[in-house]
Write a protein that holds these residues in place. Sequence first.
Motif, short mmCIF file in Angstrom:
data_model
loop_
_atom_site.label_atom_id
_atom_site.label_comp_id
_atom_site.label_asym_id
_atom_site.label_seq_id
_atom_site.Cartn_x
_atom_site.Cartn_y
_atom_site.Cartn_z
N ARG A 1 0.85 -1.19 0.00
CA ARG A 1 0.00 0.00 0.00
C ARG A 1 0.88 1.24 0.00
O ARG A 1 0.58 2.25 -0.61
CB ARG A 1 -0.85 -0.06 1.27
CG ARG A 1 -1.85 0.99 1.47
CD ARG A 1 -2.93 0.46 2.44
NE ARG A 1 -2.43 -0.09 3.69
CZ ARG A 1 -1.98 0.66 4.71
NH1 ARG A 1 -1.94 1.96 4.60
NH2 ARG A 1 -1.56 0.10 5.83
N MET A 2 1.96 1.18 0.69
CA MET A 2 2.94 2.26 0.76
C MET A 2 4.22 1.70 1.34
O MET A 2 4.24 0.61 1.89
CB MET A 2 2.43 3.41 1.64
CG MET A 2 2.14 3.06 3.08
SD MET A 2 3.59 2.82 4.15
CE MET A 2 4.14 4.51 4.28
N ALA A 3 5.30 2.48 1.23
CA ALA A 3 6.55 2.09 1.86
C ALA A 3 7.32 3.34 2.25
O ALA A 3 7.26 4.35 1.55
CB ALA A 3 7.37 1.23 0.92
N LEU A 4 8.00 3.24 3.38
CA LEU A 4 8.91 4.30 3.79
C LEU A 4 10.27 3.94 3.23
O LEU A 4 10.83 2.89 3.59
CB LEU A 4 8.98 4.37 5.31
CG LEU A 4 7.96 5.26 5.98
CD1 LEU A 4 7.76 4.83 7.41
CD2 LEU A 4 8.39 6.72 5.93
N VAL A 5 10.80 4.79 2.37
CA VAL A 5 12.00 4.44 1.63
C VAL A 5 13.07 5.50 1.81
O VAL A 5 12.78 6.69 1.80
CB VAL A 5 11.69 4.31 0.12
CG1 VAL A 5 12.91 3.84 -0.63
CG2 VAL A 5 10.53 3.37 -0.12
#
Length: 343
Positions: free
Chosen positions: A80-84
């Motif tokens: 759904r999302m990622a902290l990158v």
Amino acid sequence: MPAFDLSGLGWTAELAASLEAGSIPGRVAVQHRGEYVVYSELGELRVRLPGRLLRDGITAAVGDWVALDGEAIRAVLPRRMALVRQAAGRETGAQVLAANVDVAFLVTSLGPDLEPRRLERYLTVVWESGASPAILLTKSDLHIDAAEQALEVEAVAFGVPVHVVSAVTGEGCDEVAAYLAPGTTGVLLGSSGVGKSTLVNRLAGSELLRTREIREDDGKGRHTTSHRELVVLPGGGMLIDTPGLRELQLWDGGGSGFEEAFADVEELAAGCRFSDCAHLREPGCAVLAAVDDGVLPLERLRSYRKLERELQRQVRRQSDARELAARRKEIRKFTRSLRKDAW
Ligand SMILES: Nc1nc2c(ncn2[C@@H]2O[C@H](COP(=O)(O)OP(=O)(O)OP(=O)(O)O)[C@@H](O)[C@H]2O)c(=O)[nH]1
Ligand SMILES: [Mg+2]
Ligand SMILES: [Zn+2]
């Protein structure tokens, strides 16, 4: 081994639709070198990522949903999302800090660790990811002026909620817990020693995670937590603890994290005479005028320029890396065709 309730872990109908028949779903809770701990309806499982996926550049991060085939990960389900962030070191590459997160807590302790410029960097990364940010100012029991310090942070936070917390007295812990309804995932990001793991333990109501010993407190740069870990709280929410961040280099995911983190500057910039104004010394610059009027702190403009340059460098870096990868692929294809001809 207690079984986990999938919906409590955040399982959705979309995820269910992407699951191949015959495989078991689970959520990555811990990532060790070459091995993962996954929470599933069968309990806590230790599984590995097959080389086949690794060769395709597929990795799983804490918070990811995976489809299991026995003790192997068959597929990583869509995020759904990622902290990158840009991975530490010289290679150009993204490192996923956490996936499928709803709220990212930017944790900093009150006192000298409190650094607005670092918060601006963290906010850029969080806005880019799509998670909602909240700022936690820890160890309030050690600071009688906690409320005043919080006001200063609110002035640079531009609407991002700021909470004063103490794992010792419990101040603010309910406010943090309120973000973490059942099925909701939070992540704690911040320097080493600010009290991330201590806060998880406090919210969990037990000493699940190792924290720094009091007498080690002067050991600057020592990291107590060494891996990312997802913890299910008694209230049903989840919290991902992470090792202290030494650096948080930006990664360009094509989103608008930077613009959102500096919405105030961007808004001012709309009033500049030139649309490509660099806000350095151009005539009719609305940003510089705001600095002169004391509306925009000079430090914030400096930080804006610095992160903007860093992001531009990163965009170049990523496009160079993409080009190089494409060229390598072409060369491989070419040499393969030569070999075929030789036969
Ligand atoms: N007085 C006080 N001390 C705290 C509080 N929270 C944490 N500490 C202390 O701060 C030190 C560091 O806490 P940790 O929870 O290990 O910090 P961390 O952010 O997890 O650090 P890393 O794992 O290295 O990233 C420990 O000695 C804690 O006891 C607090 O609210 N008040
Ligand atoms: Mg820790
Ligand atoms: Zn300007």
